[in-house]
Write a protein that holds these residues in place. Structure first.
Motif, PDB file in Angstrom:
ATOM      1  N   GLY A 228       0.827  -1.199   0.000  1.00 24.31           N
ATOM      2  CA  GLY A 228       0.000   0.000   0.000  1.00 24.31           C
ATOM      3  C   GLY A 228       0.859   1.244   0.000  1.00 24.31           C
ATOM      4  O   GLY A 228       1.935   1.266  -0.596  1.00 24.31           O
TER       5      GLY A 228
ATOM      6  N   LEU B  20      -1.565   2.389   4.324  1.00 27.79           N
ATOM      7  CA  LEU B  20      -2.925   2.540   3.818  1.00 27.79           C
ATOM      8  C   LEU B  20      -3.059   1.623   2.608  1.00 27.79           C
ATOM      9  O   LEU B  20      -2.273   1.713   1.664  1.00 27.79           O
ATOM     10  N   TYR B  21      -4.031   0.727   2.641  1.00 27.11           N
ATOM     11  CA  TYR B  21      -4.144  -0.279   1.585  1.00 27.11           C
ATOM     12  C   TYR B  21      -5.552  -0.317   1.012  1.00 27.11           C
ATOM     13  O   TYR B  21      -6.508   0.168   1.625  1.00 27.11           O
ATOM     14  N   LEU B  22      -5.667  -0.893  -0.163  1.00 22.91           N
ATOM     15  CA  LEU B  22      -6.965  -1.081  -0.800  1.00 22.91           C
ATOM     16  C   LEU B  22      -7.629  -2.300  -0.171  1.00 22.91           C
ATOM     17  O   LEU B  22      -7.111  -3.414  -0.263  1.00 22.91           O
TER      18      LEU B  22
ATOM     19  N   ARG C  23      -1.668  -1.057  -4.893  1.00 25.76           N
ATOM     20  CA  ARG C  23      -0.951   0.119  -4.409  1.00 25.76           C
ATOM     21  C   ARG C  23      -1.264   1.339  -5.271  1.00 25.76           C
ATOM     22  O   ARG C  23      -1.493   2.436  -4.755  1.00 25.76           O
TER      23      ARG C  23
ATOM     24  N   VAL D  49      -4.644   2.876  -4.376  1.00 26.47           N
ATOM     25  CA  VAL D  49      -4.636   3.692  -3.160  1.00 26.47           C
ATOM     26  C   VAL D  49      -3.882   4.992  -3.399  1.00 26.47           C
ATOM     27  O   VAL D  49      -4.320   6.075  -2.986  1.00 26.47           O
TER      28      VAL D  49
ATOM     29  N   ILE E 277     -10.349   2.297   1.702  1.00 21.03           N
ATOM     30  CA  ILE E 277      -8.977   2.316   2.215  1.00 21.03           C
ATOM     31  C   ILE E 277      -8.923   1.714   3.615  1.00 21.03           C
ATOM     32  O   ILE E 277      -9.666   2.120   4.509  1.00 21.03           O
TER      33      ILE E 277
END
Length: 563
Positions: free
Chosen positions: A133, A187-189, A205, A208, A225
């Motif tokens: 991310g 922070l990731y999808l 990645r 995001v 997110i």
């Protein structure tokens, strides 16, 4: 977890720039060396600027890493040094205006052997998924979120606080009155049942990064997110304590995806487990870290010594084009084949890859020395995914003239027709044609090399004694080959038509013979045989072609059914 900066390659490059690498240094002139290295350095700088300043990933992370490694290898080849550039020089464009309380520099990436050495003699180690991310720093004061900072260049980042209000996974208030809590995470999808071994990175990645690069986010976008906290640098001294308190604060995934390890075998187990298990995020490896983090140098510009990364097997491999050759099939189709420096994917060594067609070769505009990304399809077939960067020394390839090769070309041996003629012979012996067991490409090539075949049906006249004169044809092989040829002569007319390459739309009736079909006009094929206009044209052209008629006459002389 975050893109590796140039300085992070000091350690990994030392591992990769081996004696083998140096032995394979390209034989370039000084001018070409300067051009090639400058071109790659500029390409990497462009990627860095796109990723760190614009928060967009222009290239897959594993391709980026391999490009960095290639640059290090070339520098070692031609300067005898693989000292990396300072991180600040490489990431100037990513630098924001706000200081990160604790640096976020790239991790050293180790292979299995190097990781075993690194783990040897170390205690209190933990393993986590390397979440794919965008890195973030969260600063809480008296439990209230006060700052949300991008990673930037690892020392200075941008203010992302405006996004925090709509990202549900980021708590705005913690159940704590501590004066200050600094959290580092990813922070990731958010994904449902993402299995890395099956789905790969899925551009998670980039998705995001694209969201965070916007001026504002909608609540629906913010809900996509997720947040994984992988470190609490000013938290409790031990990992166990930090994980428990993170869970108490509401960050539950940290404890779920953190495991203590006492050996390389255990680290390998968790790496395989997370690689093949359904997770709520994409990941590209694992991170092995010390329980206690050294915060004496909180803002160091170099890779941390307390943690390293072990990446998953490559989904894509970076390699260079060494040549392009051309396969010409029995129908005249020309297939370009890209030859590459060998790469390993899924335990398969890949040295060449089909480009599919001449139009694709033209579109790719390949030159010797261009670097490309290679991946395996769902059927483990190597594919050229992209041209990653182009060599400044353009050495393009000359393709055969497409107009010279078609369904009615190359019925006899010639320098231009070697491939298509051999392909026609090979098809004759195929189980779907005349079905000649043991008679393959090598046999036909031996007969051509021995001057025994010039026309497509010359083999019909060969005897055992003729075959015994050829190198490699002993008594047993000669007898088997002659017997197989004799059996093929007995095939029915409809099978012979298919073996000769008659259009697939042509279906012989029980009372058909060559003379009857050859007498049909194009209009007859349409009206009497109910073929489409295009199929009728192809059928008429086949039966009227001079070379095909010569073959038909020869088959008649040999007493073949229907001729």
């Amino acid at each position: 977890m975050f893109r590796l900066s140039v300085s992070a390659f000091v350690f990994s490059s030392a591992l990769l720039v081996s004696a083998t690498t140096l032995a394979n240094c390209p034989a370039w002139s000084s001018d070409q060396t300067q051009q090639e290295i400058s071109s790659l350095r500029q390409q990497i700088a462009d990627w860095d600027r796109s990723y760190h300043r614009d928060a967009t990933s222009a290239v897959a992370d594993e391709i980026y890493d391999q490009a960095r490694e290639q640059l290090q290898a070339w520098q070692a080849c031609f300067s005898g040094s693989h000292t990396a550039e300072p991180a600040a020089a490489a990431l100037t464009s990513a630098r924001g205006s706000l200081e990160l309380p604790f640096s976020q520099m790239g991790l050293r990436k180790l292979n299995a052997t190097a990781l075993q050495q690194w783990m040897s003699g170390r205690d209190g180690l933990w393993v986590q998924p390397k979440v794919d991310g965008v890195a973030v720093t969260l600063v809480y004061k008296q439990g209230q979120l006060k700052q949300m900072l991008s990673r930037g260049d690892g020392l200075l980042g941008y203010d992302w606080m405006a996004h925090a209000s709509v990202i549900e996974s980021i708590p705005k208030q913690l159940p704590s009155k501590q004066s200050r809590i600094t959290l580092q995470g990813e922070l990731y999808l958010q994904q449902s049942q993402h299995i890395q071994a099956q789905h790969g990175g899925s551009n998670a990645r980039s998705a995001v990064a694209g969201l965070l690069n916007r001026n504002s986010l909608s609540p629906a976008e913010g809900d996509k997110i997720g947040l994984f906290i992988w470190e609490w640098p000013d938290g409790p001294p031990s990992m166990q304590e930090r994980l428990q308190q993170l869970q108490d604060l509401g960050f539950t995934t940290s404890k779920t995806y953190s495991q203590p390890v006492q050996s390389f075998t255990q680290a390998k187990h968790w790496r395989q487990h997370w690689y093949n298990s359904a997770l709520p995020f994409a990941s590209d490896g694992v991170v092995i870290k010390h329980s206690q983090r050294n915060t004496e140098h909180a803002r160091s510009s170099y890779p941390p010594t307390w943690a390293v990364a072990w990446k998953y097997p490559l989904q894509q491999a970076l390699t260079a084009i060494t040549d392009v050759t051309f396969n010409i099939g029995r129908t005249g189709r020309i297939t370009p084949i890209a030859h590459i420096n060998p790469v390993l994917l899924d335990d398969k060594t890949i040295r060449k890859v089909s480009l599919g067609s001449l139009p694709r070769l033209i579109k790719l505009a390949l030159s010797r020395g261009d670097h490309v990304a290679i991946a395996l399809s769902g059927h483990a077939i190597p594919q050229l995914k992209d041209v990653v960067w182009r060599s400044p020394q353009r050495q393009t390839f000359t393709a055969p003239e497409a107009a010279n090769y078609h369904t009615l070309s190359c019925w006899q041996v010639s320098s231009e027709c070697q491939q298509q003629f051999l392909a026609r012979l090979t098809w004759l012996g195929h189980k779907k044609a005349l079905n000649m067991p043991g008679i393959g490409t090598q046999t036909w090539q031996a007969l051509i090399d021995g001057k025994q075949i010039n026309q497509l049906t010359d083999w019909l006249a060969l005897s055992v004694d003729d075959l015994k004169q050829l190198p490699g044809f002993a008594e047993k092989r000669s007898a088997h080959t002659a017997q197989t040829f004799a059996q093929a002569k007995l095939a029915p007319f409809r099978v012979w038509l298919k073996a000769l390459g008659a259009p697939s739309s042509v279906t012989a009736k029980s009372d058909d013979n060559w003379q009857k079909l050859a007498a049909l006009s194009q209009q007859d094929w349409q009206q009497l045989r109910l073929l489409s206009r295009n199929n009728a044209r192809q059928a008429h052209a086949f039966f009227q072609h001079t070379a095909v008629q010569v073959i038909a006459l020869n088959l008649r002389q040999h007493g073949i059914d229907g001729f």
